[in-house]
Design a protein around this motif. Structure first.
Motif, PDB file in Angstrom:
ATOM      1  N   SER A 167       1.002  -1.029   0.368  1.00  0.00           N
ATOM      2  CA  SER A 167       0.105   0.237   0.066  1.00  0.00           C
ATOM      3  C   SER A 167       0.707   1.136   0.166  1.00  0.00           C
ATOM      4  CB  SER A 167      -1.103   0.006   1.535  1.00  0.00           C
ATOM      5  OG  SER A 167      -1.744   0.718   1.484  1.00  0.00           O
ATOM      6  N   ARG A 168       0.202   2.004  -0.920  1.00  0.00           N
ATOM      7  CA  ARG A 168       0.915   3.321  -0.497  1.00  0.00           C
ATOM      8  C   ARG A 168       0.103   4.793  -0.137  1.00  0.00           C
ATOM      9  NH1 ARG A 168       5.951   3.516  -1.866  1.00  0.00           N
ATOM     10  NH2 ARG A 168       5.896   5.300  -3.069  1.00  0.00           N
ATOM     11  N   CYS A 169      -0.595   3.823   0.937  1.00  0.00           N
ATOM     12  CA  CYS A 169      -0.968   5.175   2.110  1.00  0.00           C
ATOM     13  C   CYS A 169      -0.309   4.439   3.718  1.00  0.00           C
ATOM     14  CB  CYS A 169      -2.834   4.153   2.120  1.00  0.00           C
ATOM     15  SG  CYS A 169      -3.355   4.792   3.916  1.00  0.00           S
ATOM     16  N   TRP A 170      -0.456   5.862   4.230  1.00  0.00           N
ATOM     17  CA  TRP A 170       0.856   5.996   5.350  1.00  0.00           C
ATOM     18  C   TRP A 170       0.052   5.863   7.039  1.00  0.00           C
ATOM     19  CZ3 TRP A 170       2.976   7.247   0.444  1.00  0.00           C
ATOM     20  CH2 TRP A 170       3.415   6.583  -0.114  1.00  0.00           C
ATOM     21  N   VAL A 171      -0.918   7.055   6.385  1.00  0.00           N
ATOM     22  CA  VAL A 171      -1.992   7.360   7.275  1.00  0.00           C
ATOM     23  C   VAL A 171      -3.432   6.958   7.124  1.00  0.00           C
ATOM     24  CG1 VAL A 171      -2.692   9.149   8.793  1.00  0.00           C
ATOM     25  CG2 VAL A 171      -0.636   9.225   8.170  1.00  0.00           C
ATOM     26  N   ALA A 172      -3.921   6.348   8.005  1.00  0.00           N
ATOM     27  CA  ALA A 172      -6.008   6.540   8.414  1.00  0.00           C
ATOM     28  C   ALA A 172      -6.898   6.414   9.265  1.00  0.00           C
ATOM     29  CB  ALA A 172      -5.907   4.901   7.339  1.00  0.00           C
ATOM     30  N   SER A 173      -7.642   6.401   8.953  1.00  0.00           N
ATOM     31  CA  SER A 173      -8.231   7.269  10.059  1.00  0.00           C
ATOM     32  C   SER A 173      -8.506   5.835  10.681  1.00  0.00           C
ATOM     33  CB  SER A 173      -9.390   7.990  10.467  1.00  0.00           C
ATOM     34  OG  SER A 173      -8.856   9.580   9.533  1.00  0.00           O
ATOM     35  N   THR A 211      -5.064  -2.592  11.236  1.00  0.00           N
ATOM     36  CA  THR A 211      -4.668  -1.925  10.678  1.00  0.00           C
ATOM     37  C   THR A 211      -4.191  -2.253   9.584  1.00  0.00           C
ATOM     38  OG1 THR A 211      -2.831  -2.637  13.179  1.00  0.00           O
ATOM     39  CG2 THR A 211      -2.107  -1.856  11.121  1.00  0.00           C
ATOM     40  N   ALA A 212      -4.544  -3.833   8.897  1.00  0.00           N
ATOM     41  CA  ALA A 212      -4.457  -4.022   7.663  1.00  0.00           C
ATOM     42  C   ALA A 212      -5.573  -3.198   6.781  1.00  0.00           C
ATOM     43  CB  ALA A 212      -4.011  -5.371   6.764  1.00  0.00           C
ATOM     44  N   ARG A 213      -6.818  -3.089   7.067  1.00  0.00           N
ATOM     45  CA  ARG A 213      -8.121  -2.955   7.327  1.00  0.00           C
ATOM     46  C   ARG A 213      -8.189  -1.360   6.472  1.00  0.00           C
ATOM     47  NH1 ARG A 213     -11.174  -6.591  10.767  1.00  0.00           N
ATOM     48  NH2 ARG A 213     -11.369  -8.036   9.775  1.00  0.00           N
ATOM     49  N   ALA A 214      -7.707  -0.725   7.580  1.00  0.00           N
ATOM     50  CA  ALA A 214      -7.784   0.693   8.027  1.00  0.00           C
ATOM     51  C   ALA A 214      -6.703   1.330   6.767  1.00  0.00           C
ATOM     52  CB  ALA A 214      -6.812   1.354   8.858  1.00  0.00           C
ATOM     53  N   VAL A 215      -5.231   0.241   6.812  1.00  0.00           N
ATOM     54  CA  VAL A 215      -4.640   0.624   5.524  1.00  0.00           C
ATOM     55  C   VAL A 215      -4.988   0.941   3.740  1.00  0.00           C
ATOM     56  CG1 VAL A 215      -1.966   0.947   4.610  1.00  0.00           C
ATOM     57  CG2 VAL A 215      -2.786   1.408   7.426  1.00  0.00           C
ATOM     58  N   THR A 216      -5.662  -0.633   3.599  1.00  0.00           N
ATOM     59  CA  THR A 216      -5.944  -1.025   2.153  1.00  0.00           C
ATOM     60  C   THR A 216      -7.762  -0.237   2.206  1.00  0.00           C
ATOM     61  OG1 THR A 216      -7.164  -3.034   3.169  1.00  0.00           O
ATOM     62  CG2 THR A 216      -4.754  -3.388   2.680  1.00  0.00           C
ATOM     63  N   GLY A 217      -8.920   0.254   3.031  1.00  0.00           N
ATOM     64  CA  GLY A 217      -9.750   1.231   3.098  1.00  0.00           C
ATOM     65  C   GLY A 217     -10.588  -0.017   2.213  1.00  0.00           C
ATOM     66  N   GLY A 218     -10.348  -0.712   2.957  1.00  0.00           N
ATOM     67  CA  GLY A 218     -11.743  -1.136   2.019  1.00  0.00           C
ATOM     68  C   GLY A 218     -11.878  -2.240   0.366  1.00  0.00           C
ATOM     69  N   ALA A 219     -10.181  -2.283  -0.073  1.00  0.00           N
ATOM     70  CA  ALA A 219     -10.206  -2.674  -1.142  1.00  0.00           C
ATOM     71  C   ALA A 219      -9.818  -4.534  -1.865  1.00  0.00           C
ATOM     72  CB  ALA A 219      -8.556  -1.899  -1.576  1.00  0.00           C
ATOM     73  N   VAL A 220      -9.740  -4.810  -0.484  1.00  0.00           N
ATOM     74  CA  VAL A 220     -10.151  -6.567  -0.208  1.00  0.00           C
ATOM     75  C   VAL A 220     -11.241  -6.999  -0.200  1.00  0.00           C
ATOM     76  CG1 VAL A 220      -8.772  -8.356   0.049  1.00  0.00           C
ATOM     77  CG2 VAL A 220      -7.505  -6.268  -0.272  1.00  0.00           C
ATOM     78  N   PRO A 221     -11.873  -7.891  -0.963  1.00  0.00           N
ATOM     79  CA  PRO A 221     -13.087  -8.171  -0.949  1.00  0.00           C
ATOM     80  C   PRO A 221     -12.651  -9.235   0.230  1.00  0.00           C
ATOM     81  CG  PRO A 221     -12.765  -9.009  -2.467  1.00  0.00           C
ATOM     82  CD  PRO A 221     -11.468  -7.543  -2.245  1.00  0.00           C
ATOM     83  N   GLY A 222     -14.483  -9.514   1.740  1.00  0.00           N
ATOM     84  CA  GLY A 222     -14.163 -10.435   2.527  1.00  0.00           C
ATOM     85  C   GLY A 222     -14.677 -11.645   1.346  1.00  0.00           C
ATOM     86  N   GLU A 223     -13.422 -12.778   2.743  1.00  0.00           N
ATOM     87  CA  GLU A 223     -13.935 -14.160   1.913  1.00  0.00           C
ATOM     88  C   GLU A 223     -15.772 -14.166   1.685  1.00  0.00           C
ATOM     89  OE1 GLU A 223     -13.094 -14.783   6.290  1.00  0.00           O
ATOM     90  OE2 GLU A 223     -12.434 -13.983   4.749  1.00  0.00           O
TER      91      GLU A 223
END
Length: 359
Positions: A167-173, A211-223
């Motif tokens: 990811s190129r995201c370093w800060v997330a709420s 942490t991973a969910r916040a940084v990726t912003g929901g870009a990865v679908p759940g199973e």
């Protein structure tokens, strides 16, 4: 009270340690996680933790530096600046900020409102396939490929961890749940109640995922949970059957059962017949008679009590039904101890009627 919570104020001996600590003192227990060797398996990866801490009771700054591991920070209060790879971010309460391996960064606390943070660091490496029946991950190194993901959950986690790592995201709420997870970790370390290390492992797993969910912003679908129609029908029928077993002592209608599985009576009846090979009424009658055959062996219970215990308030009706199903009246069944004796060519054969089931 002392800082480590071992001395107890008068009258407070029955209160949990975490309840007797100030908010700041409880947060400081986050540092105690350094006493535990924590390694978490996530999908085909393993996270080995290096350090944990809390910082920020007054102004501070850590100058530009890099790590060979992941360092995660969560702003608990105050304000500050996060500089990473020539980017500048203003940090506020609730922000999560991440430095991945090799990324130059520094953090500068605000002077008027000192930035107070939780921070933790870990390596993230492919885990070797597990050997034998061991439930602990084997050692891993960068030279070993990840263990093959065998479930939808593992594949989903692998996709999430990969997306996080590139990811190129370093800060997330973050959602408020992260603040609660961190608080629970502090409470577990303060209390150290039986099983606390297991609880911490579960909370750390959630911390990694969030942490991973916040940084990726929901870009990865759940199973996906894809239940084949046949299996779904069987699950519904088993749920209905469990409801019948749990409530056999009271009046039950098909409407009651249908409400439990959120289906129409007609739909449930067809589904139940297909899966269980009998109607709902037949199944209920069978389990009532089978239960009654066990209760009748307890001579402390009257036949009337047995009848009521299995959902038949009319003992005469119960006796008639029991005789039709079992070939013996309840009284005969009790006198023979649940055994019928048949004579064939001079040989006596014992037949356990209670085990023979419904005919």
């Amino acid at each position: 009270m002392s800082r480590n919570g071992r001395s107890v104020p008068k009258g407070g001996s029955n209160r949990p340690i975490s309840a007797r600590l100030s908010a700041t003192a409880l947060q400081d227990r986050f540092n105690d996680l350094n006493k535990l060797p924590i390694s978490i398996r996530l999908g085909s990866y393993r996270a080995d933790f290096i350090y944990w801490g809390v910082l920020g009771s007054k102004w501070w700054r850590n100058y530009a530096h890099t790590h060979s591991f992941y360092e995660i920070c969560y702003a608990n209060s105050g304000r500050g600046t996060f500089r990473i790879l020539d980017r500048h971010y203003v940090i506020r309460k609730g922000d999560l900020f991440v430095a991945k391996p090799g990324e130059m960064h520094e953090i500068i606390s605000g002077r008027g409102e000192p930035l107070r943070i939780y921070f933790w660091a870990y390596t993230l490496v492919p885990a070797q396939p597990m050997s034998g029946s061991s439930t602990s991950p084997a050692g891993a190194s960068a030279g070993h490929p990840p263990a093959a993901a065998t479930t939808d959950a593992d594949r989903s986690i692998d996709a999430l961890i990969h997306a996080f790592s590139v990811s190129r995201c370093w800060v997330a709420s973050c959602a408020p749940t992260m603040d609660r997870t961190l608080q629970l970790l502090c409470e577990e370390m303060a209390q150290q109640s039986p099983g606390y290390t297991r609880a911490i492992a579960a909370l750390v797993t959630k911390l990694l995922l969030d942490t991973a969910r916040a940084v990726t912003g929901g870009a990865v679908p759940g199973e996906a949970i894809d239940v084949p129609p046949h299996d779904q029908a069987e699950a519904v029928a088993r749920t209905a059957a469990r409801y019948l077993r749990d409530n056999l002592s009271r009046p039950i209608s098909v409407c009651d059962v249908a409400a439990q599985v959120d289906l129409s009576e007609r739909h449930l009846s067809r589904l139940f017949q297909r899966v269980m090979k009998m109607s709902i009424l037949e199944y209920l009658t069978n389990i009532r008679i089978q239960t009654a055959s066990q209760l009748l062996l307890d001579r402390e219970l009257s036949i009337k009590q047995v009848a009521r215990a299995v959902g038949y308030p009319d003992p005469h009706y119960f006796s008639t039904l029991f005789g039709r199903k079992m070939g013996l009246t309840p009284g005969e069944f009790r006198r023979t101890g649940g055994t019928r004796f048949l004579k064939r060519s001079g040989t006596t054969i014992g037949d356990d009627a209670s085990a023979s089931g419904v005919r």
